[in-house]
Design a protein around this motif. Structure first.
Motif, PDB file in Angstrom:
ATOM      1  N   GLY A 156       0.796  -1.218   0.000  1.00  0.00           N
ATOM      2  CA  GLY A 156       0.000   0.000   0.000  1.00  0.00           C
ATOM      3  C   GLY A 156       0.826   1.263   0.000  1.00  0.00           C
ATOM      4  N   ILE A 157       2.030   1.196   0.551  1.00  0.00           N
ATOM      5  CA  ILE A 157       2.838   2.426   0.618  1.00  0.00           C
ATOM      6  C   ILE A 157       3.220   2.919  -0.782  1.00  0.00           C
ATOM      7  N   PRO A 158       3.841   2.053  -1.616  1.00  0.00           N
ATOM      8  CA  PRO A 158       4.081   2.546  -2.980  1.00  0.00           C
ATOM      9  C   PRO A 158       2.793   2.907  -3.709  1.00  0.00           C
ATOM     10  N   SER A 159       1.701   2.203  -3.398  1.00  0.00           N
ATOM     11  CA  SER A 159       0.435   2.544  -4.056  1.00  0.00           C
ATOM     12  C   SER A 159      -0.034   3.926  -3.637  1.00  0.00           C
ATOM     13  N   ALA A 160       0.079   4.217  -2.335  1.00  0.00           N
ATOM     14  CA  ALA A 160      -0.304   5.546  -1.859  1.00  0.00           C
ATOM     15  C   ALA A 160       0.593   6.602  -2.489  1.00  0.00           C
ATOM     16  N   PHE A 161       1.864   6.260  -2.609  1.00  0.00           N
ATOM     17  CA  PHE A 161       2.813   7.191  -3.240  1.00  0.00           C
ATOM     18  C   PHE A 161       2.428   7.410  -4.690  1.00  0.00           C
ATOM     19  N   LEU A 162       2.063   6.293  -5.344  1.00  0.00           N
ATOM     20  CA  LEU A 162       1.672   6.374  -6.751  1.00  0.00           C
ATOM     21  C   LEU A 162       0.443   7.267  -6.881  1.00  0.00           C
ATOM     22  N   LEU A 163      -0.539   7.024  -6.007  1.00  0.00           N
ATOM     23  CA  LEU A 163      -1.790   7.784  -6.074  1.00  0.00           C
ATOM     24  C   LEU A 163      -1.513   9.279  -5.980  1.00  0.00           C
ATOM     25  N   HIS A 164      -0.661   9.657  -5.039  1.00  0.00           N
ATOM     26  CA  HIS A 164      -0.505  11.085  -4.848  1.00  0.00           C
ATOM     27  C   HIS A 164       0.624  11.690  -5.666  1.00  0.00           C
ATOM     28  N   GLY A 165       1.704  10.927  -5.848  1.00  0.00           N
ATOM     29  CA  GLY A 165       2.757  11.408  -6.736  1.00  0.00           C
ATOM     30  C   GLY A 165       2.178  11.661  -8.120  1.00  0.00           C
ATOM     31  N   TYR A 166       1.241  10.806  -8.471  1.00  0.00           N
ATOM     32  CA  TYR A 166       0.557  10.893  -9.747  1.00  0.00           C
ATOM     33  C   TYR A 166      -0.198  12.215  -9.898  1.00  0.00           C
ATOM     34  N   VAL A 167      -0.890  12.602  -8.839  1.00  0.00           N
ATOM     35  CA  VAL A 167      -1.619  13.872  -8.877  1.00  0.00           C
ATOM     36  C   VAL A 167      -0.622  15.012  -9.117  1.00  0.00           C
ATOM     37  N   GLY A 168       0.542  14.910  -8.483  1.00  0.00           N
ATOM     38  CA  GLY A 168       1.572  15.919  -8.714  1.00  0.00           C
ATOM     39  C   GLY A 168       2.037  15.916 -10.157  1.00  0.00           C
ATOM     40  N   PHE A 169       2.131  14.706 -10.730  1.00  0.00           N
ATOM     41  CA  PHE A 169       2.586  14.604 -12.116  1.00  0.00           C
ATOM     42  C   PHE A 169       1.594  15.258 -13.074  1.00  0.00           C
ATOM     43  N   LEU A 170       0.291  15.158 -12.758  1.00  0.00           N
ATOM     44  CA  LEU A 170      -0.731  15.796 -13.604  1.00  0.00           C
ATOM     45  C   LEU A 170      -0.406  17.271 -13.802  1.00  0.00           C
ATOM     46  N   PHE A 171       0.057  17.915 -12.728  1.00  0.00           N
ATOM     47  CA  PHE A 171       0.405  19.331 -12.826  1.00  0.00           C
ATOM     48  C   PHE A 171       1.825  19.502 -13.354  1.00  0.00           C
ATOM     49  N   GLY A 172       2.743  18.710 -12.811  1.00  0.00           N
ATOM     50  CA  GLY A 172       4.157  18.885 -13.131  1.00  0.00           C
ATOM     51  C   GLY A 172       4.489  18.646 -14.590  1.00  0.00           C
ATOM     52  N   SER A 173       3.614  17.937 -15.317  1.00  0.00           N
ATOM     53  CA  SER A 173       3.929  17.600 -16.707  1.00  0.00           C
ATOM     54  C   SER A 173       3.330  18.595 -17.697  1.00  0.00           C
ATOM     55  N   ILE A 174       2.716  19.669 -17.203  1.00  0.00           N
ATOM     56  CA  ILE A 174       2.106  20.657 -18.111  1.00  0.00           C
ATOM     57  C   ILE A 174       3.139  21.721 -18.482  1.00  0.00           C
ATOM     58  N   LYS A 175       3.774  21.517 -19.638  1.00  0.00           N
ATOM     59  CA  LYS A 175       4.853  22.423 -20.025  1.00  0.00           C
ATOM     60  C   LYS A 175       4.346  23.822 -20.359  1.00  0.00           C
ATOM     61  N   ALA A 176       3.035  23.946 -20.630  1.00  0.00           N
ATOM     62  CA  ALA A 176       2.478  25.257 -20.963  1.00  0.00           C
ATOM     63  C   ALA A 176       2.494  26.188 -19.757  1.00  0.00           C
ATOM     64  N   ASN A 177       2.639  25.615 -18.554  1.00  0.00           N
ATOM     65  CA  ASN A 177       2.499  26.418 -17.341  1.00  0.00           C
ATOM     66  C   ASN A 177       3.798  26.443 -16.540  1.00  0.00           C
ATOM     67  N   PRO A 178       4.515  27.591 -16.547  1.00  0.00           N
ATOM     68  CA  PRO A 178       5.824  27.624 -15.881  1.00  0.00           C
ATOM     69  C   PRO A 178       5.747  27.439 -14.358  1.00  0.00           C
ATOM     70  N   TRP A 179       4.591  27.696 -13.753  1.00  0.00           N
ATOM     71  CA  TRP A 179       4.478  27.512 -12.297  1.00  0.00           C
ATOM     72  C   TRP A 179       4.234  26.045 -11.946  1.00  0.00           C
ATOM     73  N   TRP A 180       3.704  25.275 -12.883  1.00  0.00           N
ATOM     74  CA  TRP A 180       3.436  23.857 -12.630  1.00  0.00           C
ATOM     75  C   TRP A 180       4.571  22.963 -13.107  1.00  0.00           C
ATOM     76  N   SER A 181       5.174  23.349 -14.220  1.00  0.00           N
ATOM     77  CA  SER A 181       6.058  22.438 -14.935  1.00  0.00           C
ATOM     78  C   SER A 181       7.396  22.261 -14.226  1.00  0.00           C
ATOM     79  N   THR A 182       7.449  21.315 -13.302  1.00  0.00           N
ATOM     80  CA  THR A 182       8.712  20.960 -12.675  1.00  0.00           C
ATOM     81  C   THR A 182       8.662  19.492 -12.253  1.00  0.00           C
ATOM     82  N   PRO A 183       9.756  18.775 -12.483  1.00  0.00           N
ATOM     83  CA  PRO A 183       9.757  17.360 -12.074  1.00  0.00           C
ATOM     84  C   PRO A 183       9.707  17.189 -10.555  1.00  0.00           C
ATOM     85  N   LEU A 184       9.873  18.276  -9.824  1.00  0.00           N
ATOM     86  CA  LEU A 184       9.756  18.172  -8.366  1.00  0.00           C
ATOM     87  C   LEU A 184       8.302  18.039  -7.920  1.00  0.00           C
ATOM     88  N   MET A 185       7.378  18.412  -8.811  1.00  0.00           N
ATOM     89  CA  MET A 185       5.976  18.482  -8.413  1.00  0.00           C
ATOM     90  C   MET A 185       5.443  17.178  -7.809  1.00  0.00           C
TER      91      MET A 185
END
Lengths: 271, 407
Positions: free
Chosen positions: B161-190
């Motif tokens: 469950g721990i990696p799954s929980a990480f996946l669930l929420h890291g994933y939400v971060g990726f939704l934002f972090g992968s939007i290159k159109a937006n300089p405030w979102w687009s970072t692999p740290l997201m």
């Protein structure tokens, strides 16, 4: 234990069959709902047998905007709204015109009142920059760039937005769930949520017209030929000529989207 | 509006409900991590909370899709995301991940409470008996051997469950972090920022819920559990603040095209909610207080617990501000990088403050319901079982699982 393996398997099979049947029923109901939907696809108004000239043969369409010619009359915006049933509200546009005014200090002032649909002649739009020492000014019309590498198609979770074989990005309105991820992903602000249908919408280069061999509405009404459309592979076309004879650029090339709207005379201030 | 925005940007595509969504999934991931600290890693001090945090995670995960559904333009087509997914989309996997994770939580919760379910089905009569009998799913064996097997499976699920929980929420971060159109979102740290802040918010939530629930039950509080949670909160807060600082620092230092507008965003549009609430009240002040608690043992238990409660509440507000600053902040400036617009959610109606408050209250009601249906507190569960033959521990972690294996 009361449950043998055999009876367990039998029950499991019954449950699975039930789930499958429910799923099939659901898809069927959805099919019914969809067929009742009007204008299911942006491409839906295509005639069954396209007229000659620009048949859907291996075309790769391109659009050229000559910013040195645009006079900011806004006819393109009005024609687009009429042709494509775009809401009158100036916050929903498939195309718009931006005005750039640059002063002595190099400061750029940009606006697009009502998306430029009424032009820039009326007061106070016309008198807005009276107190500024204007060095240069110009108009830039914007529309969907129909990117070769479109971020909107990439992010659509259900594949409702897609690229046609001739390189135009369309939205299947019967499949869009209205999540607005594509609106976020578009670097150009070309997309909006249709307030009536609650699905994503954007410029199609008048796909219903170009498939019949006609020009997009905005190209047809432009009084100065600032908008050109065609297949660059055809050496006699206006776009091929424009692309050959001018130095051209695209918007935000650093993002790697590879726009298919090419600009002549684009200033560095334009984003 | 000041400066220039593209005409289509006047509408804010993602409103308050999309702020709420990562807030709720973050609480899920965090609550699950707390439960796993005991179930998977055997941190004894968190044992009193292990079952409760599992129920908390379950209550929040079941509500997590609600703000998304309420936000969709065409919610009746939500299932398209399962039926016709576009796997190149970062969003397409969302449904599957949430479904998988919900399933995992349901199974783990069922196993953790199986003995109580069996016991209640035996003790009760009538409708109540039928309900609990159905919940047993026909599995009534609560012998020591069976419970040991349960504990084994729980441990595996707690680890998976721990990696799954990480996946669930890291994933939400990726939704934002992968939007290159937006300089405030687009970072692999997201993704990692979302993940760590998720754990932070979940730990803080459990500090608050545990103290409140114990007070409501008029039971003595286990101060050492609160102190343990406060330590974990401090650790994750430090990592979180470091990452968030690093994000802004690297953007500022690289000073690319987008920084001009992002720096204005932070210093003007988000000055209060970013520097004031997210960073100062939501991270620095809690770190100072929790760090102080960790360094001294002079203060009495009650004072320490009160301070921990106060910081946990601040952290919960701070993480909400962080979600706001990402989701709304990223839409306050134009992608032309030339101007700003304002956004205030409507008070009532669609995407409104009232709607968001109702949705945010749902998991708490659900948790209260769960706490009635299943006993979250071991001690009371044990009292309930008095008279019925039972093993002494509720969720034993067999020593052979923790230590070297011997047969």
């Amino acid at each position: 234990m009361g449950i043998t393996r055999r009876s367990f398997l039998r029950r499991a099979a019954v449950v699975l069959a039930g789930v499958a049947a429910a799923g099939a029923g659901w898809s069927y109901l959805k099919g019914l709902a969809q067929s009742a939907n009007e204008a299911p696809d942006q491409a839906a108004s295509l005639p069954s047998a396209p007229v000659q000239q620009r048949t859907p043969q291996p075309h790769h369409w391109a659009f050229v905007v000559d910013t040195t010619k645009c006079i900011g009359c806004g006819k393109c915006v009005a024609a687009c709204k009429e042709e494509n049933n775009v809401p009158e509200d100036p916050h929903f546009n498939r195309t718009w015109v931006e005005r750039y005014v640059i002063d002595e200090q190099g400061e750029a002032y940009v606006d697009s009142p009502d998306a430029g649909v009424h032009g820039f002649e009326s007061w106070p739009v016309n008198s807005k920059y009276q107190n500024i020492q204007v060095v240069k000014s110009f108009f830039v019309s914007k529309l969907c760039n129909q990117c070769e590498n479109p971020p909107c198609v990439q992010v659509c979770p259900v594949g409702a937005t897609y690229k046609t074989e001739d390189g135009v990005i369309l939205v299947n309105r019967s499949r869009c769930i209205g999540c607005r991820y594509c609106i976020q992903a578009c670097p150009y602000g070309a997309r909006f949520l249709d307030p009536n249908l609650r699905v994503a919408d954007k410029c199609t280069w008048c796909y219903h017209r170009i498939s019949k061999g006609m020009d997009p509405a905005c190209v047809e009404v432009c009084p100065v030929g600032a908008r050109m459309f065609g297949d660059p592979a055809d050496p006699d076309s206006a776009v091929a000529k424009a692309l050959r004879e001018n130095r051209i650029s695209v918007l935000k090339p650093n993002l790697g989207t590879r726009p298919q709207v090419f600009y002549i005379g684009l200033d560095q201030e334009v984003r | 509006m000041n400066g220039f925005i593209y005409p289509n940007e006047a509408e804010t595509a993602w409103g308050l409900l999309i702020v709420l969504y990562p807030y709720i999934t973050g609480l899920v991931a965090g609550a699950f991590v707390v439960s796993s600290l005991y179930h998977a890693f055997g941190i004894e001090k968190l044992r009193p909370l292990a079952r409760f945090s599992l129920l908390t995670a379950l209550a929040f995960v079941l509500i997590a899709p609600v703000p998304l559904l309420a936000h969709l333009g065409r919610p009746e087509r939500a299932f398209e995301i399962f039926i016709t997914p576009n796997f190149r989309s970062a969003m397409a996997g969302f449904g599957y991940i949430l479904l998988f994770y919900t399933g995992l939580l349901v199974v783990e919760t069922w196993l953790a409470f199986r003995r109580d379910i069996v016991r209640r089905s035996e003790a009760a009569t009538g409708l109540r008996r039928a309900f609990y009998s159905a919940l047993t799913l026909g599995s009534r064996d609560v012998s020591e051997r069976a419970l040991r097997l349960d504990a084994k499976v729980i441990r595996v699920l707690a680890i998976v469950g721990i990696p799954s929980a990480f996946l669930l929420h890291g994933y939400v971060g990726f939704l934002f972090g992968s939007i290159k159109a937006n300089p405030w979102w687009s970072t692999p740290l997201m993704p990692i920022i979302f993940l760590i802040s998720a754990i932070v918010s979940g730990v803080a939530l459990l500090i608050v819920l545990y103290i409140v629930a114990t007070a409501l039950r008029r039971q003595p509080l286990n101060h050492s559990s609160v102190a343990e949670l406060a330590k974990w909160l401090l650790l994750f807060l430090l990592v979180d603040l470091t990452l968030e600082g690093l994000e802004v620092l690297s953007m500022a230092y690289e000073n690319e095209e987008g920084w001009a507008i992002v720096s204005q965003l932070l210093t003007q549009k988000l000055a209060v909610s970013f520097f004031g609430i997210q960073i100062l009240l939501g991270a620095i002040l809690p770190i100072v207080v929790l760090g102080g608690l960790a360094l001294t043992d002079r203060l009495g238990q009650r004072v320490r617990t009160t301070l921990s409660l106060g910081t946990a509440l601040l952290v919960l507000v701070g993480i909400f501000a962080m979600r706001w600053n990402v989701v709304i902040g990223g839409q306050l400036f134009s992608k032309s990088l030339r101007g700003f617009k304002s956004f205030a959610p409507p008070l009532t109606g669609n995407e409104s403050v009232v709607e968001a408050l109702i949705i945010l209250s749902l998991p708490f009601f659900l948790l209260a319901l769960f706490a009635v249906l299943l006993p979250p507190w071991e001690k009371e569960a044990a009292l309930e079982g008095a008279g019925v033959p039972e093993p002494t521990v509720t969720i034993p972690i067999p020593s052979r699982l923790v230590g070297p294996r011997a047969r």
